[in-house]
Design an enzyme around this catalytic site. Structure first.
Site, PDB file in Angstrom:
ATOM      1  N   TYR A   1       0.801  -1.237   0.000  1.00 42.45           N
ATOM      2  CA  TYR A   1       0.000   0.000   0.000  1.00 42.45           C
ATOM      3  C   TYR A   1       0.835   1.288   0.000  1.00 42.45           C
ATOM      4  O   TYR A   1       0.265   2.372  -0.097  1.00 42.45           O
ATOM      5  CB  TYR A   1      -0.927   0.006   1.224  1.00 42.45           C
ATOM      6  CG  TYR A   1      -1.916  -1.137   1.229  1.00 42.45           C
ATOM      7  CD1 TYR A   1      -2.795  -1.320   0.160  1.00 42.45           C
ATOM      8  CD2 TYR A   1      -1.983  -2.036   2.288  1.00 42.45           C
ATOM      9  CE1 TYR A   1      -3.701  -2.369   0.136  1.00 42.45           C
ATOM     10  CE2 TYR A   1      -2.896  -3.094   2.289  1.00 42.45           C
ATOM     11  CZ  TYR A   1      -3.748  -3.250   1.210  1.00 42.45           C
ATOM     12  OH  TYR A   1      -4.648  -4.283   1.195  1.00 42.45           O
TER      13      TYR A   1
ATOM     14  N   HIS B   1      -7.413   2.423  -6.377  1.00 41.63           N
ATOM     15  CA  HIS B   1      -6.832   1.500  -5.393  1.00 41.63           C
ATOM     16  C   HIS B   1      -5.331   1.707  -5.341  1.00 41.63           C
ATOM     17  O   HIS B   1      -4.688   1.876  -6.387  1.00 41.63           O
ATOM     18  CB  HIS B   1      -7.151   0.048  -5.728  1.00 41.63           C
ATOM     19  CG  HIS B   1      -8.614  -0.233  -5.670  1.00 41.63           C
ATOM     20  ND1 HIS B   1      -9.281  -0.382  -4.475  1.00 41.63           N
ATOM     21  CD2 HIS B   1      -9.548  -0.331  -6.644  1.00 41.63           C
ATOM     22  CE1 HIS B   1     -10.562  -0.573  -4.726  1.00 41.63           C
ATOM     23  NE2 HIS B   1     -10.751  -0.536  -6.032  1.00 41.63           N
TER      24      HIS B   1
END
Ligand code: CA2
Length: 155
Positions: free
Chosen positions: A24, A101
C-alpha cells in the site's frame, strides 16, 4: 469555483502507513489527503476528503455527494468487493466516478478481482500507491472541466 470533489475512503484505510508498505506504500491517509488537496488546488478545485469503516456511512456520503459534489473519487477498500449497497448508491450518482486503489487488486487474491465499484465507475486507477489519487485528480479535472482547463482553452 465548482462544487468540491468528494474523495471517499473505506475500511481500514485509516491504518495506512502502519503495515504492508510493500503493498500500500508508506504514505499515511493524512499524507494522501494533503497530496490530493494540494494537487486539486492547482486546478482551482476543492476536495472533501473522508474515511469510514462503516458501510452505511459510506452510502450516506455517496448520497450526500449527489447534491454537493461535482465528482467522486472512491477507494472503497474491502467494500469494493462485497457491497451491493455501495453499488446501488453509486448507480444513483449522476456525475463522474473514479475508482482508485493503492495496490493492484487484479494481481492479488481471487476475491479481490471482482469490483462492484467498477460496474458504476467512469474509470479506474489501480496499483500506483498514493500517486493514484493525484492521477485521479488529473482525470477528474478533465472530466468536469476545471477552471484551469477553462483558462487554458480560452488562451
Ligand atoms: O489497494 C487498495 O487501495 C485497496 O482498496 C485496499 C483495501 C483492500 O481491501 C482492497 O482490496 C484494495 C485494504 C485497505 C486496508 O489497508 C490497510 C493498510 C495498512 C494496515 C491495515 C490495512
Amino acid at each position: 469555483m465548482p462544487s468540491p470533489i468528494y474523495v471517499l475512503n473505506g475500511p481500514s484505510l485509516n491504518l495506512l502507513g502502519t503495515r504492508e508498505p510493500e503493498v500500500y506504500g508508506r504514505a499515511t491517509l493524512a499524507d494522501i489527503e494533503r497530496l490530493t488537496a494540494d494537487h486539486a488546488k492547482t486546478y482551482g478545485l476543492e476536495i472533501v476528503f473522508r474515511q469510514t469503516n462503516h458501510e452505511g456511512v459510506m452510502v450516506d456520503w455517496i448520497q450526500e455527494g449527489r447534491e454537493k459534489a461535482s465528482g467522486l473519487i472512491l477507494n472503497a477498500a474491502a467494500f469494493t468487493h462485497t457491497s451491493i449497497a455501495v453499488y446501488d448508491a453509486l448507480r444513483a450518482f449522476d456525475k463522474p466516478i473514479i475508482e482508485v486503489h493503492l495496490s493492484n487488486p487484479q494481481k492479488r487474491e481471487q476475491f479481490r478481482r471482482h469490483s462492484y465499484v467498477s460496474l458504476a465507475a467512469t474509470g479506474v486507477i489501480l496499483g500506483f500507491k498514493e500517486q493514484g489519487y493525484v492521477m485521479a485528480i488529473d482525470a477528474m479535472a478533465k472530466l468536469i472541466g476545471s477552471g484551469a482547463n477553462e483558462r487554458r482553452r480560452s488562451n
